[in-house]
Design a protein around this motif. Sequence first.
Motif, PDB file in Angstrom:
ATOM      1  N   ASP A 243      -3.086   8.173 -10.434  1.00  0.00           N
ATOM      2  CA  ASP A 243      -1.705   8.291  -9.967  1.00  0.00           C
ATOM      3  C   ASP A 243      -1.496   7.236  -8.883  1.00  0.00           C
ATOM      4  OD1 ASP A 243       0.855   9.228  -9.723  1.00  0.00           O
ATOM      5  OD2 ASP A 243       0.345  10.948  -8.476  1.00  0.00           O
ATOM      6  N   THR A 244      -0.288   6.678  -8.834  1.00  0.00           N
ATOM      7  CA  THR A 244       0.012   5.611  -7.876  1.00  0.00           C
ATOM      8  C   THR A 244       1.267   5.950  -7.097  1.00  0.00           C
ATOM      9  OG1 THR A 244      -0.919   4.030  -9.423  1.00  0.00           O
ATOM     10  CG2 THR A 244       0.434   3.130  -7.668  1.00  0.00           C
ATOM     11  N   ARG A 245       1.248   5.664  -5.819  1.00  0.00           N
ATOM     12  CA  ARG A 245       2.433   5.829  -4.970  1.00  0.00           C
ATOM     13  C   ARG A 245       2.645   4.539  -4.200  1.00  0.00           C
ATOM     14  NH1 ARG A 245       3.663   9.092  -7.341  1.00  0.00           N
ATOM     15  NH2 ARG A 245       3.900  11.336  -7.192  1.00  0.00           N
ATOM     16  N   ASN A 246       3.916   4.149  -4.061  1.00  0.00           N
ATOM     17  CA  ASN A 246       4.224   3.000  -3.220  1.00  0.00           C
ATOM     18  C   ASN A 246       4.595   3.512  -1.837  1.00  0.00           C
ATOM     19  OD1 ASN A 246       6.447   0.931  -2.130  1.00  0.00           O
ATOM     20  ND2 ASN A 246       4.932  -0.126  -3.357  1.00  0.00           N
ATOM     21  N   VAL A 247       3.978   2.948  -0.821  1.00  0.00           N
ATOM     22  CA  VAL A 247       4.268   3.352   0.549  1.00  0.00           C
ATOM     23  C   VAL A 247       4.804   2.148   1.305  1.00  0.00           C
ATOM     24  CG1 VAL A 247       3.345   4.372   2.663  1.00  0.00           C
ATOM     25  CG2 VAL A 247       2.380   5.023   0.458  1.00  0.00           C
ATOM     26  N   LYS A 248       5.978   2.330   1.907  1.00  0.00           N
ATOM     27  CA  LYS A 248       6.544   1.255   2.725  1.00  0.00           C
ATOM     28  C   LYS A 248       6.040   1.427   4.149  1.00  0.00           C
ATOM     29  CE  LYS A 248      10.733   0.386   0.098  1.00  0.00           C
ATOM     30  NZ  LYS A 248      10.345   1.214  -1.079  1.00  0.00           N
ATOM     31  N   VAL A 249       5.485   0.370   4.698  1.00  0.00           N
ATOM     32  CA  VAL A 249       4.880   0.458   6.018  1.00  0.00           C
ATOM     33  C   VAL A 249       5.729  -0.339   7.017  1.00  0.00           C
ATOM     34  CG1 VAL A 249       2.821  -0.028   7.376  1.00  0.00           C
ATOM     35  CG2 VAL A 249       2.602   0.732   5.013  1.00  0.00           C
TER      36      VAL A 249
ATOM     37  N   ALA B 107       2.037  10.986  -0.783  1.00  0.00           N
ATOM     38  CA  ALA B 107       2.032  10.078   0.364  1.00  0.00           C
ATOM     39  C   ALA B 107       3.475   9.897   0.800  1.00  0.00           C
ATOM     40  CB  ALA B 107       1.418   8.731  -0.029  1.00  0.00           C
ATOM     41  N   PRO B 108       3.715   9.590   2.064  1.00  0.00           N
ATOM     42  CA  PRO B 108       5.093   9.398   2.504  1.00  0.00           C
ATOM     43  C   PRO B 108       5.690   8.155   1.858  1.00  0.00           C
ATOM     44  CG  PRO B 108       3.572   8.775   4.232  1.00  0.00           C
ATOM     45  CD  PRO B 108       2.754   9.385   3.146  1.00  0.00           C
ATOM     46  N   GLU B 109       7.001   8.198   1.599  1.00  0.00           N
ATOM     47  CA  GLU B 109       7.665   7.035   1.018  1.00  0.00           C
ATOM     48  C   GLU B 109       7.685   5.902   2.040  1.00  0.00           C
ATOM     49  OE1 GLU B 109      11.933   6.624  -0.906  1.00  0.00           O
ATOM     50  OE2 GLU B 109      10.869   8.438  -1.495  1.00  0.00           O
ATOM     51  N   ILE B 110       7.968   6.270   3.290  1.00  0.00           N
ATOM     52  CA  ILE B 110       7.992   5.283   4.366  1.00  0.00           C
ATOM     53  C   ILE B 110       7.037   5.752   5.458  1.00  0.00           C
ATOM     54  CG2 ILE B 110       9.402   4.211   6.153  1.00  0.00           C
ATOM     55  CD1 ILE B 110      11.796   4.621   4.272  1.00  0.00           C
ATOM     56  N   ALA B 111       6.075   4.912   5.804  1.00  0.00           N
ATOM     57  CA  ALA B 111       5.150   5.230   6.886  1.00  0.00           C
ATOM     58  C   ALA B 111       5.529   4.352   8.075  1.00  0.00           C
ATOM     59  CB  ALA B 111       3.725   4.966   6.455  1.00  0.00           C
ATOM     60  N   GLU B 112       5.931   4.987   9.184  1.00  0.00           N
ATOM     61  CA  GLU B 112       6.343   4.188  10.336  1.00  0.00           C
ATOM     62  C   GLU B 112       5.143   3.533  10.987  1.00  0.00           C
ATOM     63  OE1 GLU B 112       8.878   6.175  13.001  1.00  0.00           O
ATOM     64  OE2 GLU B 112      10.468   6.366  11.510  1.00  0.00           O
ATOM     65  N   ASN B 113       4.028   4.235  11.011  1.00  0.00           N
ATOM     66  CA  ASN B 113       2.841   3.711  11.670  1.00  0.00           C
ATOM     67  C   ASN B 113       1.708   3.610  10.654  1.00  0.00           C
ATOM     68  OD1 ASN B 113       0.664   3.141  13.218  1.00  0.00           O
ATOM     69  ND2 ASN B 113       0.837   4.921  14.543  1.00  0.00           N
ATOM     70  N   GLY B 114       1.342   2.402  10.310  1.00  0.00           N
ATOM     71  CA  GLY B 114       0.301   2.195   9.319  1.00  0.00           C
ATOM     72  C   GLY B 114      -1.088   2.592   9.787  1.00  0.00           C
TER      73      GLY B 114
ATOM     74  N   ALA C 278      -7.435  17.734  -1.493  1.00  0.00           N
ATOM     75  CA  ALA C 278      -7.939  17.297  -0.200  1.00  0.00           C
ATOM     76  C   ALA C 278      -6.895  16.412   0.453  1.00  0.00           C
ATOM     77  CB  ALA C 278      -9.257  16.546  -0.354  1.00  0.00           C
ATOM     78  N   SER C 279      -6.913  16.404   1.785  1.00  0.00           N
ATOM     79  CA  SER C 279      -5.991  15.565   2.542  1.00  0.00           C
ATOM     80  C   SER C 279      -6.754  14.805   3.603  1.00  0.00           C
ATOM     81  CB  SER C 279      -4.939  16.410   3.263  1.00  0.00           C
ATOM     82  OG  SER C 279      -4.371  17.315   2.395  1.00  0.00           O
ATOM     83  N   THR C 280      -6.232  13.647   3.948  1.00  0.00           N
ATOM     84  CA  THR C 280      -6.781  12.897   5.064  1.00  0.00           C
ATOM     85  C   THR C 280      -5.686  11.987   5.613  1.00  0.00           C
ATOM     86  OG1 THR C 280      -8.644  11.560   5.810  1.00  0.00           O
ATOM     87  CG2 THR C 280      -7.720  11.002   3.674  1.00  0.00           C
ATOM     88  N   ARG C 281      -6.067  11.142   6.552  1.00  0.00           N
ATOM     89  CA  ARG C 281      -5.125  10.159   7.091  1.00  0.00           C
ATOM     90  C   ARG C 281      -5.742   8.788   6.935  1.00  0.00           C
ATOM     91  NH1 ARG C 281      -4.869  13.748  12.380  1.00  0.00           N
ATOM     92  NH2 ARG C 281      -3.529  15.405  11.607  1.00  0.00           N
ATOM     93  N   MET C 282      -4.933   7.826   6.476  1.00  0.00           N
ATOM     94  CA  MET C 282      -5.492   6.509   6.198  1.00  0.00           C
ATOM     95  C   MET C 282      -4.712   5.403   6.891  1.00  0.00           C
ATOM     96  SD  MET C 282      -4.223   5.760   2.316  1.00  0.00           S
ATOM     97  CE  MET C 282      -4.786   4.069   2.354  1.00  0.00           C
ATOM     98  N   ARG C 283      -5.334   4.220   6.895  1.00  0.00           N
ATOM     99  CA  ARG C 283      -4.687   3.037   7.461  1.00  0.00           C
ATOM    100  C   ARG C 283      -4.081   2.208   6.332  1.00  0.00           C
ATOM    101  NH1 ARG C 283     -10.024   2.020  10.959  1.00  0.00           N
ATOM    102  NH2 ARG C 283      -9.371   3.054  12.873  1.00  0.00           N
ATOM    103  N   LEU C 284      -2.894   1.663   6.586  1.00  0.00           N
ATOM    104  CA  LEU C 284      -2.261   0.770   5.624  1.00  0.00           C
ATOM    105  C   LEU C 284      -1.840  -0.489   6.363  1.00  0.00           C
ATOM    106  CD1 LEU C 284      -0.076   3.290   3.598  1.00  0.00           C
ATOM    107  CD2 LEU C 284      -2.008   2.000   2.740  1.00  0.00           C
ATOM    108  N   ALA C 285      -2.285  -1.646   5.866  1.00  0.00           N
ATOM    109  CA  ALA C 285      -2.005  -2.903   6.545  1.00  0.00           C
ATOM    110  C   ALA C 285      -0.573  -3.356   6.318  1.00  0.00           C
ATOM    111  CB  ALA C 285      -2.979  -3.974   6.069  1.00  0.00           C
ATOM    112  N   GLN C 286       0.009  -2.992   5.197  1.00  0.00           N
ATOM    113  CA  GLN C 286       1.346  -3.468   4.839  1.00  0.00           C
ATOM    114  C   GLN C 286       1.911  -2.555   3.756  1.00  0.00           C
ATOM    115  OE1 GLN C 286       0.617  -7.325   3.168  1.00  0.00           O
ATOM    116  NE2 GLN C 286      -0.437  -6.511   1.426  1.00  0.00           N
ATOM    117  N   THR C 287       3.154  -2.800   3.384  1.00  0.00           N
ATOM    118  CA  THR C 287       3.765  -2.066   2.280  1.00  0.00           C
ATOM    119  C   THR C 287       2.978  -2.352   1.009  1.00  0.00           C
ATOM    120  OG1 THR C 287       5.925  -2.171   3.311  1.00  0.00           O
ATOM    121  CG2 THR C 287       5.881  -1.836   0.933  1.00  0.00           C
TER     122      THR C 287
END
Lengths: 107, 150
Positions: B137-143, B56-63, B111-120
């Motif tokens: 496995d866990t990843r932290n994504v900054k939104v 997952a991206p480290e920083i997601a500009e658009n959640g 598999a890949s997809t695109r998801m919504r993230l409400a916040q970091t």
Amino acid sequence: MSAKPRVKVPKTAAAGDIITIKTLVKHTMESGQRKDKEGNVIPRKIINKFACEFNGNPVFSADIDPAVASNPYFEFKARVSESGTFKFSWTDDDGTVIDTEKKIEVS
Amino acid sequence: MNLQRRKLLGGTVGIATVGLLGGAANALAAPEDVAAAIKAIAGDAEIGSGMITLTAPEIAENGNSVPISVSVDSPMTDDDYVASVSIYAEGNPLPEVVTFNFSPASGVASASTRMRLAQTQNVVAVAKMSNGSVFSDTRNVKVTIGGCGG
């Protein structure tokens, strides 16, 4: 809503190859979390199930929740050993099913 | 005159604070919900690490649309394959995101997809193998801009 799915499957492959399949369908995927201007919750309406079959056998499927982005996109793999047809289907909350097929030649 | 202005300002700040707090308390999923969901999948099996990779991206500009992909190390044969991979988001209104169901015909469990993230937040992927073992496995994504409407 006339959703026309877009699916990418290679036309040909060698037996035993692992191919990549990409799918996308147009859908708002209304999460049920948003509110309209009057403050009423917009009811949830999403694609809740995606399935891919090859010659009648299940290959891949996804159980989808509202956190999947609009115009749900899936990319996955499949191992092919014979020529045949991939069938794809997307099931809406309201019960409608969007489906499409792609043929592949395996040599 | 001046006093009134102070009062007015104070009042506005007060209302703004209440508004913010109200927003934060808006029924978001908690890490405990995700842990409970994982427990439901795993049952008594111990949750291992490794085997599964969540990208997952480290920083997601658009959640609203965050690309994620998972892949699991597995031969994908008839008696040893990845049955399913579930994705959870710890800080979304609902923790469930998607469950991928694989089969031996998948060849490779990815598999890949695109998801919504409400916040970091943390995104968790849990793989269940055909033999019942479970890996995560866990990843932290900054939104930057949250994507769950409002």
